[in-house]
Each structure stands twice: as C-alpha cells, then as structure tokens.
Write a protein that holds these residues in place. Structure first.
Motif, PDB file in Angstrom:
ATOM      1  N   ASP A 192       0.631  -1.280  -0.492  1.00  0.00           N
ATOM      2  CA  ASP A 192       0.030  -0.038  -0.357  1.00  0.00           C
ATOM      3  C   ASP A 192       0.716   0.963   0.209  1.00  0.00           C
ATOM      4  OD1 ASP A 192      -2.198  -1.341  -0.198  1.00  0.00           O
ATOM      5  OD2 ASP A 192      -2.198  -1.062   2.065  1.00  0.00           O
ATOM      6  N   GLN A 193       1.743   1.420   0.822  1.00  0.00           N
ATOM      7  CA  GLN A 193       2.892   2.556   0.830  1.00  0.00           C
ATOM      8  C   GLN A 193       3.797   2.820  -0.551  1.00  0.00           C
ATOM      9  OE1 GLN A 193       5.080   1.244   4.420  1.00  0.00           O
ATOM     10  NE2 GLN A 193       4.619   2.808   5.512  1.00  0.00           N
ATOM     11  N   ILE A 194       3.698   1.161  -1.147  1.00  0.00           N
ATOM     12  CA  ILE A 194       4.464   1.516  -2.578  1.00  0.00           C
ATOM     13  C   ILE A 194       3.461   2.511  -2.984  1.00  0.00           C
ATOM     14  CG2 ILE A 194       6.054   0.739  -4.512  1.00  0.00           C
ATOM     15  CD1 ILE A 194       7.639  -1.669  -2.006  1.00  0.00           C
ATOM     16  N   SER A 195       1.998   1.830  -3.617  1.00  0.00           N
ATOM     17  CA  SER A 195       1.276   2.316  -4.656  1.00  0.00           C
ATOM     18  C   SER A 195       1.179   3.570  -4.115  1.00  0.00           C
ATOM     19  CB  SER A 195       0.691   1.260  -4.632  1.00  0.00           C
ATOM     20  OG  SER A 195      -0.114   1.163  -3.187  1.00  0.00           O
ATOM     21  N   SER A 196       1.504   4.134  -2.761  1.00  0.00           N
ATOM     22  CA  SER A 196       0.749   5.337  -2.904  1.00  0.00           C
ATOM     23  C   SER A 196       1.876   6.402  -2.646  1.00  0.00           C
ATOM     24  CB  SER A 196      -0.187   5.415  -2.142  1.00  0.00           C
ATOM     25  OG  SER A 196       0.358   4.924  -0.549  1.00  0.00           O
ATOM     26  N   THR A 197       2.523   6.289  -1.982  1.00  0.00           N
ATOM     27  CA  THR A 197       3.718   7.425  -2.244  1.00  0.00           C
ATOM     28  C   THR A 197       5.194   6.520  -2.838  1.00  0.00           C
ATOM     29  OG1 THR A 197       4.374   7.134  -0.411  1.00  0.00           O
ATOM     30  CG2 THR A 197       2.407   8.491  -0.147  1.00  0.00           C
ATOM     31  N   GLY A 198       6.084   7.826  -3.141  1.00  0.00           N
ATOM     32  CA  GLY A 198       7.494   7.700  -3.543  1.00  0.00           C
ATOM     33  C   GLY A 198       8.248   7.547  -2.376  1.00  0.00           C
ATOM     34  N   TRP A 199       8.975   6.348  -2.567  1.00  0.00           N
ATOM     35  CA  TRP A 199      10.516   5.629  -1.338  1.00  0.00           C
ATOM     36  C   TRP A 199      10.691   6.960  -0.476  1.00  0.00           C
ATOM     37  CZ3 TRP A 199      15.389   7.911  -1.520  1.00  0.00           C
ATOM     38  CH2 TRP A 199      15.502   8.262  -2.323  1.00  0.00           C
ATOM     39  N   TRP A 200      10.597   8.407  -1.863  1.00  0.00           N
ATOM     40  CA  TRP A 200      11.679   9.359  -0.595  1.00  0.00           C
ATOM     41  C   TRP A 200      10.612   9.997   0.599  1.00  0.00           C
ATOM     42  CZ3 TRP A 200      10.730   9.072  -6.024  1.00  0.00           C
ATOM     43  CH2 TRP A 200       9.092   9.894  -5.604  1.00  0.00           C
ATOM     44  N   LYS A 201       9.289   9.226   0.283  1.00  0.00           N
ATOM     45  CA  LYS A 201       8.483   9.436   1.518  1.00  0.00           C
ATOM     46  C   LYS A 201       7.655   8.907   2.796  1.00  0.00           C
ATOM     47  CE  LYS A 201       5.726  13.041  -1.565  1.00  0.00           C
ATOM     48  NZ  LYS A 201       3.859  13.244  -1.807  1.00  0.00           N
ATOM     49  N   ALA A 202       9.143   7.883   2.646  1.00  0.00           N
ATOM     50  CA  ALA A 202       9.233   7.080   3.481  1.00  0.00           C
ATOM     51  C   ALA A 202       9.356   6.943   5.187  1.00  0.00           C
ATOM     52  CB  ALA A 202      10.235   5.658   2.830  1.00  0.00           C
ATOM     53  N   PRO A 203       9.452   8.163   5.346  1.00  0.00           N
ATOM     54  CA  PRO A 203       9.659   8.208   6.889  1.00  0.00           C
ATOM     55  C   PRO A 203       9.078   9.055   7.483  1.00  0.00           C
ATOM     56  CG  PRO A 203      11.932   9.517   5.444  1.00  0.00           C
ATOM     57  CD  PRO A 203      10.906   8.972   4.898  1.00  0.00           C
ATOM     58  N   PHE A 204       7.755   9.347   6.327  1.00  0.00           N
ATOM     59  CA  PHE A 204       6.785  10.425   6.800  1.00  0.00           C
ATOM     60  C   PHE A 204       5.373   9.813   6.767  1.00  0.00           C
ATOM     61  CE2 PHE A 204      10.208  13.385   4.379  1.00  0.00           C
ATOM     62  CZ  PHE A 204      10.575  13.507   5.836  1.00  0.00           C
ATOM     63  N   VAL A 237      -1.404   7.515   6.766  1.00  0.00           N
ATOM     64  CA  VAL A 237      -1.578   6.286   7.674  1.00  0.00           C
ATOM     65  C   VAL A 237       0.250   6.602   8.120  1.00  0.00           C
ATOM     66  CG1 VAL A 237      -0.426   3.878   7.351  1.00  0.00           C
ATOM     67  CG2 VAL A 237      -2.276   4.543   6.410  1.00  0.00           C
ATOM     68  N   PRO A 238       1.010   6.389   9.080  1.00  0.00           N
ATOM     69  CA  PRO A 238       2.358   6.374  10.039  1.00  0.00           C
ATOM     70  C   PRO A 238       3.185   5.208   8.731  1.00  0.00           C
ATOM     71  CG  PRO A 238       0.991   5.340  11.747  1.00  0.00           C
ATOM     72  CD  PRO A 238       0.306   5.645  10.453  1.00  0.00           C
ATOM     73  N   PRO A 239       4.184   6.158   9.070  1.00  0.00           N
ATOM     74  CA  PRO A 239       5.310   5.119   8.025  1.00  0.00           C
ATOM     75  C   PRO A 239       5.545   3.816   8.930  1.00  0.00           C
ATOM     76  CG  PRO A 239       6.317   7.202   9.745  1.00  0.00           C
ATOM     77  CD  PRO A 239       5.094   7.204   9.365  1.00  0.00           C
ATOM     78  N   GLU A 240       5.389   3.150   7.980  1.00  0.00           N
ATOM     79  CA  GLU A 240       5.857   1.621   8.623  1.00  0.00           C
ATOM     80  C   GLU A 240       6.867   0.908   7.873  1.00  0.00           C
ATOM     81  OE1 GLU A 240       3.446  -2.225   8.969  1.00  0.00           O
ATOM     82  OE2 GLU A 240       2.405  -1.335   8.211  1.00  0.00           O
ATOM     83  N   LEU A 241       7.913   0.506   8.416  1.00  0.00           N
ATOM     84  CA  LEU A 241       9.044  -1.062   8.229  1.00  0.00           C
ATOM     85  C   LEU A 241       9.018  -2.033   8.222  1.00  0.00           C
ATOM     86  CD1 LEU A 241      12.557   2.056   8.248  1.00  0.00           C
ATOM     87  CD2 LEU A 241      10.198   1.644   5.952  1.00  0.00           C
ATOM     88  N   THR A 242       9.148  -2.878   7.200  1.00  0.00           N
ATOM     89  CA  THR A 242       8.566  -4.086   7.784  1.00  0.00           C
ATOM     90  C   THR A 242       9.764  -4.995   6.788  1.00  0.00           C
ATOM     91  OG1 THR A 242       7.278  -6.016   7.428  1.00  0.00           O
ATOM     92  CG2 THR A 242       7.343  -4.792   6.046  1.00  0.00           C
ATOM     93  N   LEU A 243       9.585  -6.296   7.687  1.00  0.00           N
ATOM     94  CA  LEU A 243      10.881  -7.045   7.676  1.00  0.00           C
ATOM     95  C   LEU A 243       9.714  -8.675   6.452  1.00  0.00           C
ATOM     96  CD1 LEU A 243      13.413  -7.162   9.994  1.00  0.00           C
ATOM     97  CD2 LEU A 243      13.448  -7.081   7.880  1.00  0.00           C
ATOM     98  N   GLU A 244       9.206  -8.614   7.035  1.00  0.00           N
ATOM     99  CA  GLU A 244       7.961  -9.287   6.566  1.00  0.00           C
ATOM    100  C   GLU A 244       8.066 -10.209   4.761  1.00  0.00           C
ATOM    101  OE1 GLU A 244       5.044 -12.460   5.399  1.00  0.00           O
ATOM    102  OE2 GLU A 244       6.011 -11.609   7.359  1.00  0.00           O
ATOM    103  N   ASN A 245       8.468  -8.826   3.974  1.00  0.00           N
ATOM    104  CA  ASN A 245       9.261  -8.254   2.728  1.00  0.00           C
ATOM    105  C   ASN A 245      10.125  -9.691   2.793  1.00  0.00           C
ATOM    106  OD1 ASN A 245       7.241  -6.998   1.663  1.00  0.00           O
ATOM    107  ND2 ASN A 245       8.786  -5.686   1.642  1.00  0.00           N
ATOM    108  N   TYR A 246      11.682  -9.802   3.389  1.00  0.00           N
ATOM    109  CA  TYR A 246      12.307 -10.357   4.058  1.00  0.00           C
ATOM    110  C   TYR A 246      12.749 -12.006   3.814  1.00  0.00           C
ATOM    111  CZ  TYR A 246      15.363  -6.920   1.775  1.00  0.00           C
ATOM    112  OH  TYR A 246      15.766  -5.429   1.402  1.00  0.00           O
TER     113      TYR A 246
END
Length: 386
Positions: A46-58, A153-162
């Motif tokens: 959802d994050q990838i489809s909605s915003t660019g990677w440079w907006k990951a911290p926001f 939605v607040p920023p979210e980083l996950t290890l689920e992909n790995y």
C-alpha cells in the motif's frame, strides 16, 4: 606567479571542477536508485503504490481496501439485521478522511454518511473506523462488504518482504536455489577466462613468435563483436558437439565472451612491467613458466583482481546468456535474474516483493564493489600509462 583567465592555471581549475561534477553526477545516478530500491524493499504494498520511496519516513494519505465482518456475525435487532465492527483494526491509521464501496470512486462518502450496499441494506462508517450495516432482510454471502478507506497512515518499515523471500516455504526454495545456481555459473565463468587470459597475455607481451601483432589486432577487433550476434551460432555449435544446454555450455559461453577484454587488459598491464626483471630471470636460467608463475603473476595481481571483479559482476547480473544456455523447465538451473523475471510474471502487482528480490540479487555485487573498489580503479587504468 599570476595566470590570467585563459592561462594554464585557470584551465586546470575549470577542468578539475568539471571532473568533480561529473563524478558527483555519476555517483548520484548510481546511489539514488539503489537507495530507493533498498527503502522500497522494507515498505508495504500500500505504501509503495501510494507514495514514493523518499516519503517513507513521513505519514502519508493512503487508500486501503478492507472488508467488514462476514454475514455470519450479523445479529437481529427488532426488525433489522445488523453487522457492526471496526475497519481500522488491521491498519495503523487513527481516523478516516473519506471512504467508498467501489474502486471507481474510493472517496464517494465522508465519515458519517450512509451508503447502499449491493445486495440490499446500508452501511455507515464513522471517522474512527467504526461501521454499522443494517438491512431488513438477512445479509447473505460468504464474505464481508468491501470498503475503501482513505486515511493518514504513519510510516511503517517491515521485514515481512525479506521473510517471504528467504524463509517462506512457498518461495524460499526458488530464491535459494537461484542464488546457488548463480554462484555456480559466476565463479567458474570468472576463474576460467582469467586462467586462459593470463597465459595468453604473457605470451603476447613477452614472448617472440610469428604473427603476434596480428593476434593482438584480432583480439582488439573481437572487443567490438556484439554479444547478440554470436549467441545463436554458438548455441548451434554446443548442440552439435553434444554439450547441450547446461552449466558447461554457459561457462564456455562466458569464457568466450570475456576472453578478448581479459587478454587485452592483462597484456597491456604485463607489457608495462619492468623489462629488467624478466631479462635478469632469463639470464639466471628461469624458464618461461617459472617467470610467469613466480614473477609475472604476483606483479599482475591488481590487473587480475580487477578483471575478476568485472567478469564476476557481468556473469552475476547476466540474463541473456543464461536464458539461451540454461533453459530448464523444472527450474533446477534458474539463476536469480531469471527468477526475478518469473516473479514479475506471477506477482506483477506485488512491487514490494519485486523490490526485495531485486535488492537481494544485487547484494553480492554491492559487497564486491565496496570491498574491492580499489581494484576496480586500478583495472580502469591498467595498461593506460607506463
């Protein structure tokens, strides 16, 4: 001493700045996509489809697809059948900005509005994500109502992909096998041309024999032969002599395509070594083989290491040669680049999985580059100066 604007000192300063800017631009063009790929590999779909990677911290506004509870949870209140629940339970959003029941208009309603449900009944969604579905007839079907909600939605980083790429039973065999298959292709395809090219380069640099200059010219000419031009004839040759499609064929193909550059670089480097050392060794009675093993090889280590890096990176990232010489319907010899192509075909909408797979595939080249970059620089300069 003072130099004018057109003097040598001024020209040198301008040239230095031009070189620095060019190098900085090249570094930027390389680092930015790699950094974007790394960040995307830790983000959700959802994050990838909605915003660019440079907006990951926001925090970012995203459209999320959720479902209400299934009709089996409905209760009867008087003459109405009611389903109640919470849409934000599985998200990190705190409140809803808008919502909808169709993908054609995901922001058709505001919190508190009432919408009709396909199949009968109504649904109301509040700002806090609480919903209520009402109908005068029992709700039917096996699944809940699909609802699209727009929320911050607040920023979210996950290890689920790995975890999926490296440990999930449905995919780990494919990627792990592809990783070791790539090593099986890359290591021999790097060692074999170096061994052959080192002997050939020494002969062309320090041994006198008829036709040496012609051989050097032929090798230089082979540098411009397109790879694609030789693939089909070479494959027919392999099939004709019984090699077929397998590791041996791809090793020989990479060896043939890498030899011209290897011989050219090593020959230029070896020709620049001090002549006195070789002549003194010959006077002392050393054979050509002893000179090659004990003197030339140790002194040529920077050039050997630099070409090994070039060749390894080329074979590791190769797709074309592997597709031609490693066709295997069972996937037993699939390399990582081909495995990523398979993922693009089967999981084309899962950009987070593709980003993770791509970064896993470039991890080894990245490590090789960072730990051996000094040899890369020497390799670019090998034979250029004496």
């Amino acid at each position: 001493m003072h130099y004018g604007p057109s003097g040598v000192a001024g020209q040198k300063a301008i040239l230095t700045w031009a070189v620095h800017l060019s190098v900085g631009l090249l570094v930027l063009l390389w680092v930015v996509p790699t950094l974007g790929l790394l960040v995307s590999s830790f983000r959700t779909a959802d994050q990838i489809s909605s915003t660019g990677w440079w907006k990951a911290p926001f925090a970012a506004e995203q459209v999320l697809q959720v479902r209400t509870a299934d009709p089996g949870t409905q209760v009867q209140e008087g003459d109405l059948y009611v389903i109640e629940g919470q849409l934000l339970d599985e998200t990190q959003a705190e409140k809803i900005a808008s919502w909808g029941t169709s993908s054609r208009d995901v922001a058709a309603y505001q919190p508190g509005d009432v919408a009709e449900v396909r199949g009968g009944g109504t649904i109301t969604v509040g700002e806090d994500g609480a919903y209520r579905m009402e109908n005068t007839e029992p709700f039917e079907g096996g699944r809940g109502q699909r609802v699209f909600i727009t929320a911050m939605v607040p920023p979210e980083l996950t290890l689920e992909n790995y975890r999926y790429m490296l440990f999930d039973d449905s995919n780990v065999n494919g990627m792990s096998r592809a990783f070791f298959n790539t090593l099986t292709v890359s290591i021999p395809a790097t060692v074999i041309p170096i061994l052959v090219a080192a002997f050939a380069a020494y002969a062309l640099a320090w041994m006198e024999f008829p036709g040496r200059a012609l051989l050097v010219a032929v090798i230089v000419g082979l540098l411009v032969v397109p790879l694609q031009l030789a693939l089909i004839p070479l494959l027919k040759l392999h099939l004709g002599i019984g090699i077929g499609k397998g590791y041996l064929g791809v090793w020989l193909a990479h060896t043939g395509f890498g030899l011209p550059l290897a011989i050219y670089l090593l020959r230029n480097y070896m020709a620049g070594l001090p002549r006195d050392i070789i002549e003194n060794a010959r006077v002392d009675g050393a054979t050509e083989y002893q000179i090659f093993v004990r003197i030339i090889l140790p002194l040529s280590f920077p050039a050997l290491a630099s070409f090994a890096i070039f060749q390894f990176l080329w074979t590791w990232n190769d797709l074309l040669v592997a597709k031609v010489f490693l066709i295997d319907a069972t996937g037993q010899t699939t390399v990582m680049t081909a495995q990523i192509v398979e993922l693009m075909g089967t999981r084309g909408g899962n950009w987070e999985i593709l980003a993770t797979a791509a970064f896993v595939s470039i991890l080894v080249p990245l490590l090789v580059f960072f730990f051996m970059q000094k040899y890369l620089v020497r390799g670019l300069l090998a034979g250029s100066v004496k």
